[in-house]
Enzyme design. Structure first.
Site, PDB file in Angstrom:
ATOM      1  N   ASN A 247      -7.226  -3.064  14.581  1.00 41.38           N
ATOM      2  CA  ASN A 247      -8.642  -3.292  14.264  1.00 41.38           C
ATOM      3  C   ASN A 247      -8.839  -4.460  13.306  1.00 41.38           C
ATOM      4  O   ASN A 247      -9.929  -4.660  12.773  1.00 41.38           O
ATOM      5  CB  ASN A 247      -9.268  -2.024  13.667  1.00 41.38           C
ATOM      6  CG  ASN A 247      -8.641  -1.631  12.329  1.00 41.38           C
ATOM      7  OD1 ASN A 247      -7.735  -2.301  11.836  1.00 41.38           O
ATOM      8  ND2 ASN A 247      -9.123  -0.550  11.748  1.00 41.38           N
TER       9      ASN A 247
ATOM     10  N   HIS B  18      -7.206  -4.911  10.385  1.00 40.88           N
ATOM     11  CA  HIS B  18      -6.984  -4.652   8.952  1.00 40.88           C
ATOM     12  C   HIS B  18      -5.715  -5.342   8.465  1.00 40.88           C
ATOM     13  O   HIS B  18      -4.793  -5.608   9.228  1.00 40.88           O
ATOM     14  CB  HIS B  18      -6.965  -3.149   8.640  1.00 40.88           C
ATOM     15  CG  HIS B  18      -5.735  -2.391   9.048  1.00 40.88           C
ATOM     16  ND1 HIS B  18      -5.777  -1.064   9.423  1.00 40.88           N
ATOM     17  CD2 HIS B  18      -4.427  -2.737   9.125  1.00 40.88           C
ATOM     18  CE1 HIS B  18      -4.552  -0.652   9.706  1.00 40.88           C
ATOM     19  NE2 HIS B  18      -3.710  -1.645   9.540  1.00 40.88           N
TER      20      HIS B  18
ATOM     21  N   GLU C  62      -9.681  -1.811   5.673  1.00 39.17           N
ATOM     22  CA  GLU C  62     -10.256  -1.592   6.995  1.00 39.17           C
ATOM     23  C   GLU C  62     -11.506  -2.454   7.176  1.00 39.17           C
ATOM     24  O   GLU C  62     -12.042  -2.989   6.194  1.00 39.17           O
ATOM     25  CB  GLU C  62     -10.618  -0.109   7.161  1.00 39.17           C
ATOM     26  CG  GLU C  62      -9.429   0.854   6.988  1.00 39.17           C
ATOM     27  CD  GLU C  62      -8.459   0.850   8.172  1.00 39.17           C
ATOM     28  OE1 GLU C  62      -8.429  -0.124   8.954  1.00 39.17           O
ATOM     29  OE2 GLU C  62      -7.710   1.836   8.308  1.00 39.17           O
TER      30      GLU C  62
ATOM     31  N   ASP D  18       0.817  -1.210   0.000  1.00 35.74           N
ATOM     32  CA  ASP D  18       0.000   0.000   0.000  1.00 35.74           C
ATOM     33  C   ASP D  18       0.855   1.266   0.000  1.00 35.74           C
ATOM     34  O   ASP D  18       2.073   1.210   0.164  1.00 35.74           O
ATOM     35  CB  ASP D  18      -0.965   0.006   1.199  1.00 35.74           C
ATOM     36  CG  ASP D  18      -0.309  -0.515   2.483  1.00 35.74           C
ATOM     37  OD1 ASP D  18       0.920  -0.437   2.607  1.00 35.74           O
ATOM     38  OD2 ASP D  18      -1.042  -1.017   3.353  1.00 35.74           O
TER      39      ASP D  18
END
Ligand code: F6R
Length: 252
Positions: free
Chosen positions: A135, A137, A142, A66
């Protein structure tokens, strides 16, 4: 999913480096998917030490997971810079063989499609390295990202921007969007190695390994991959069942 629990970050880096080394000895021009963030830094340092000791990674090809939208390769906070400084240079890769999504393209949608094409032309990813967000991801997919997603622009969750603020002088500078490989892109890799260390990852690891396969925890999709391994230190593995914390366990 295979889960390997190690005592500390040093062992985590060594076990992960063994996997990369075994792959490259078998396939010198292997395609690695490279993550940024803190999790793989020990691995990259260990590989760099092995390169200094004679391991040849010069034919390895790499695709980053990314990039932040708006940050170019000259920006010190860009993932292009992180990959150059931690992967390309210390591991002796040819910069022409190292790819990072273009977060400054005028046509981001076309840049995403071009990235997917480049991975395909390279023959696909042999080993995808991953960290995991607190979280759940992976990449910047996400919670609630589609399992069918490919490389695209995503919006960072507020908790992710807060987690990553440590890399920026001012939290307000953390970009709001990224270009990330999608979950289907990641799942197309022939093998996957997710690295997790520290207590902040314990809940995410438990959900990814033990929880239901759900878009609410993007990393849980790895349970469906035929060759996915999680290497976690004891703190990151703390919420897994005791049997898994005691050593390597192979699960389906
Ligand atoms: C990085 C990436 C992210 C990180 C994750 C964990 O390229 O895609 O998913 O792997 O946010 O970050 P660290 O390792 O810094 O805890």
């Amino acid at each position: 999913m295979e889960v390997i629990v190690v005592t500390d970050r040093h062992e985590l880096a060594a076990r992960a480096a063994d996997r990369v080394e075994a792959l490259v000895r078998r396939k010198p021009d292997a395609v690695l998917g490279v993550a940024t963030g803190s999790s793989p830094l020990g691995l990259y340092a260990e590989l760099a030490a092995r390169v200094r000791a004679g391991l040849d990674l010069s034919r390895v090809r790499a695709f980053a997971l990314d990039e932040y939208v708006g940050l170019g390769p000259a920006d010190p906070q860009s993932y292009a810079t992180v990959v150059r400084e931690n992967v390309t240079e210390p591991l002796g890769l040819d910069p022409r063989n190292v790819h990072v999504p273009d977060g400054t393209a005028s046509d981001l949608e076309e840049a995403c499609a071009a990235y997917e094409r480049a991975i395909r032309v390279a023959g696909g990813v042999d080993l995808q390295l991953l960290g995991i967000g607190s979280n759940g991801h992976i990449g910047f997919n996400e919670p609630s990202s589609s399992f069918a997603s490919r490389t695209r622009v995503t919006t960072l969750a507020p908790s992710t921007r807060a987690d990553n603020a440590r890399f920026f002088a001012d939290p307000a500078e953390v970009p709001e969007r990224s270009v990330t490989q999608g979950l289907a892109t990641i799942m197309a890799a022939r093998s996957i190695l997710l690295l997790a260390a520290g207590p902040g990852k314990a809940e995410a690891i438990a959900r990814a390994v033990e929880g239901p396969v759900t878009e609410a925890c993007p990393a849980s999709i790895l349970q469906r991959h035929p060759a996915a391994t999680v290497i976690a230190d004891e703190e990151a593995a703390a919420r897994l069942p005791v049997a898994e914390r005691d050593g390597a366990v192979v699960r389906s």
